[in-house]
Design an enzyme around this catalytic site. Structure first.
Site, PDB file in Angstrom:
ATOM      1  N   TRP A 102      13.534 -61.734 -81.049  1.00  0.00           N
ATOM      2  CA  TRP A 102      12.258 -62.389 -80.707  1.00  0.00           C
ATOM      3  C   TRP A 102      11.112 -61.665 -81.383  1.00  0.00           C
ATOM      4  O   TRP A 102      10.183 -62.300 -81.898  1.00  0.00           O
ATOM      5  CB  TRP A 102      12.074 -62.459 -79.202  1.00  0.00           C
ATOM      6  CG  TRP A 102      13.144 -63.256 -78.521  1.00  0.00           C
ATOM      7  CD1 TRP A 102      14.030 -62.814 -77.588  1.00  0.00           C
ATOM      8  CD2 TRP A 102      13.459 -64.649 -78.749  1.00  0.00           C
ATOM      9  NE1 TRP A 102      14.872 -63.847 -77.221  1.00  0.00           N
ATOM     10  CE2 TRP A 102      14.546 -64.965 -77.911  1.00  0.00           C
ATOM     11  CE3 TRP A 102      12.932 -65.631 -79.575  1.00  0.00           C
ATOM     12  CZ2 TRP A 102      15.126 -66.244 -77.870  1.00  0.00           C
ATOM     13  CZ3 TRP A 102      13.502 -66.910 -79.540  1.00  0.00           C
ATOM     14  CH2 TRP A 102      14.581 -67.195 -78.696  1.00  0.00           C
ATOM     15  N   ASP A 172       5.016 -60.051 -75.566  1.00  0.00           N
ATOM     16  CA  ASP A 172       5.905 -61.135 -75.162  1.00  0.00           C
ATOM     17  C   ASP A 172       6.640 -60.646 -73.913  1.00  0.00           C
ATOM     18  O   ASP A 172       7.458 -59.730 -73.989  1.00  0.00           O
ATOM     19  CB  ASP A 172       6.885 -61.425 -76.307  1.00  0.00           C
ATOM     20  CG  ASP A 172       7.869 -62.543 -75.983  1.00  0.00           C
ATOM     21  OD1 ASP A 172       7.906 -62.995 -74.822  1.00  0.00           O
ATOM     22  OD2 ASP A 172       8.604 -62.965 -76.907  1.00  0.00           O
ATOM     23  N   LYS A 196      12.547 -68.098 -67.602  1.00  0.00           N
ATOM     24  CA  LYS A 196      13.333 -66.946 -67.161  1.00  0.00           C
ATOM     25  C   LYS A 196      12.926 -66.530 -65.743  1.00  0.00           C
ATOM     26  O   LYS A 196      13.775 -66.459 -64.870  1.00  0.00           O
ATOM     27  CB  LYS A 196      13.153 -65.774 -68.136  1.00  0.00           C
ATOM     28  CG  LYS A 196      14.047 -65.865 -69.369  1.00  0.00           C
ATOM     29  CD  LYS A 196      13.372 -66.443 -70.576  1.00  0.00           C
ATOM     30  CE  LYS A 196      14.329 -66.673 -71.730  1.00  0.00           C
ATOM     31  NZ  LYS A 196      13.735 -66.482 -73.042  1.00  0.00           N
TER      32      LYS A 196
HETATM   33  C1  LIG Z   1      13.504 -66.722 -74.306  1.00  0.00           C
HETATM   34  C2  LIG Z   1      12.577 -65.883 -75.084  1.00  0.00           C
HETATM   35  C3  LIG Z   1      11.767 -66.406 -76.114  1.00  0.00           C
HETATM   36  C4  LIG Z   1      11.859 -67.833 -76.560  1.00  0.00           C
HETATM   37  O1  LIG Z   1      11.245 -68.652 -75.645  1.00  0.00           O
HETATM   38  P1  LIG Z   1      11.089 -70.217 -75.878  1.00  0.00           P
HETATM   39  O2  LIG Z   1      10.303 -70.605 -74.685  1.00  0.00           O
HETATM   40  O3  LIG Z   1      12.462 -70.799 -75.948  1.00  0.00           O
HETATM   41  O4  LIG Z   1      10.342 -70.416 -77.150  1.00  0.00           O
HETATM   42  C5  LIG Z   1      10.886 -65.558 -76.749  1.00  0.00           C
HETATM   43  N1  LIG Z   1      10.790 -64.273 -76.404  1.00  0.00           N
HETATM   44  C6  LIG Z   1      11.556 -63.735 -75.441  1.00  0.00           C
HETATM   45  C7  LIG Z   1      11.408 -62.292 -75.088  1.00  0.00           C
HETATM   46  C8  LIG Z   1      12.470 -64.523 -74.758  1.00  0.00           C
HETATM   47  O5  LIG Z   1      13.239 -63.982 -73.775  1.00  0.00           O
END
Ligand SMILES: *Cc1c(COP(=O)(O)O)cnc(C)c1O
Length: 361
Positions: A102, A172, A196
């Site tokens: 990511w 993030d 999540k």
């Molecule tokens: C799941 C995840 C993403 C991607 O998220 P989307 O909503 O599918 O774009 C990005 N960064 C992290 C840390 C994630 O766990």
């Protein structure tokens, strides 16, 4: 009816109390005679839902008044582009720490639109640690400094924040938001896909310091402009109405049932410790991450034998422990134990792993 223990990295489990409440309100939300899904987002009744969600998030996370909360779509992945479009407006460059897929995607997306500078990487050991950061290698003129706080795929997390001085730290937090208290004032931007720890897929939450919301780079599409969403209370267009409603229920659950983020953290620590303690004592299973950097949310592990890994995943699935297969780039297993995974789900998983170990040695 029988429900499984779902260890998926996302979308993932929601608290059963939230699902029950949503079910009870499905046909008639608070006497409105309609489902939240059917409501106009411009209605008074819906306005109270989105306002309530925002106020609860501010309360639960102690978000200071000088931060805006935005409810967007497009997933965390869209933020990889929105960040450079909106923030890379002075020097036009941002710093990145590459701690997994990511983080790498955020870096690559910035590179398409502006300048991106890799400060450090843990790619040399398949992202099993968080690199030690030396502030003298940071760009003092960077428009922002990006980290992926919890690395969902590899199961690592930061134990201390980079000292970025006046450069806004952007995190993030897709896979760790609401899992423990964080000092929001240390960040310029916090963002997370909701699927999540916050609610269903389709909602992306952005918490941004108000002074960072300004004119975007030239040519930025309207829908990619923070300023537009901020000025319109996340209602420039139709927001993900139902996902925001479920997020509000999740926040009510954290506040009223759990008792806030300190308590949420205590429960999460307990679950993670149970699993890691077992992995450290096991002769068959072992964790893949350097101890210091172990994530509280995502726990990757292996047996060291691919056939045995596959056998474990198959037997676990049959026993009601689903989605334990590791990410396709890592192999092995991964147990994602987000907020909604009950303590007994982890207890039962550990008991199952013990039995599997006894049966296979
Ligand atoms: C799941 C995840 C993403 C991607 O998220 P989307 O909503 O599918 O774009 C990005 N960064 C992290 C840390 C994630 O766990």
């Amino acid at each position: 009816m029988s429900r499984v223990y779902n260890f998926s990295a996302g979308p993932s489990m929601l608290p059963e109390a939230v699902l029950r409440k949503a079910a009870a309100e499905m046909l008639d939300y608070e006497g409105s005679g309609q489902s939240v899904m059917e409501m106009s987002h411009r209605s008074k009744v819906y306005q109270s839902i989105i306002d309530g969600c925002s106020a609860l998030l501010r309360e639960v996370m102690s978000i200071p008044e000088n931060y805006e909360i935005l409810f967007l779509q497009g997933g965390a992945s869209s933020q990889f582009a929105m960040l450079p479009l909106n923030l890379a407006t002075k020097s036009g460059s941002a710093d990145f720490v590459i701690t997994g897929q990511w983080a790498k995607k955020a870096y690559a997306e910035c590179k398409k639109l502006a300048k991106a500078h890799e400060v450090a990487s843990s790619a040399d050991k398949t992202f099993t640690y968080i690199p030690k950061l030396d502030p003298s290698t940071f760009d003092p003129n960077a428009d922002y400094f990006h980290i992926c706080y919890n690395n969902t795929i590899y199961g690592t997390r930061y134990t201390e924040l980079p000292q970025t001085g006046n450069v806004p730290l952007v995190a993030d937090m897709s896979s760790c938001i609401l899992s423990e208290p964080v000092d929001v004032s240390k960040f310029g931007v916090i963002y997370a896909g909701a699927q999540k720890n916050m609610g269903p897929a389709g909602l992306t939450v952005v918490i941004i310091r108000k002074d960072l919301i300004g004119e975007p780079r030239e040519g930025t599409p309207t829908m990619m402009t923070y300023q537009i969403h901020a000025e319109n209370g996340s209602m420039y267009n139709t927001p993900p109405t139902y996902a925001i409603y479920i997020c509000k229920l999740v926040l009510e659950w954290i506040k009223n049932e759990i008792g806030g983020l300190e308590q949420m953290k205590a429960i999460n620590e307990k679950k993670a410790a149970m699993l890691y303690d077992f992995l450290d004592s096991s002769n068959l299973f072992k964790g893949t991450v350097e101890k210091e950097f172990r994530s509280m949310m995502n726990v990757p592990f292996v047996t060291g034998n691919e056939e045995l890994d596959a056998k474990f995943v198959k037997e676990a699935t049959a026993a009601g422990f689903v989605n334990l297969k590791g990410h396709r780039t890592v192999g092995g297993m991964r147990a994602s134990i987000y907020n909604a995974m009950p303590v007994e789900g982890v207890e039962k998983l550990v008991a199952f792993m013990k039995k599997f170990e006894a049966d296979n040695s």
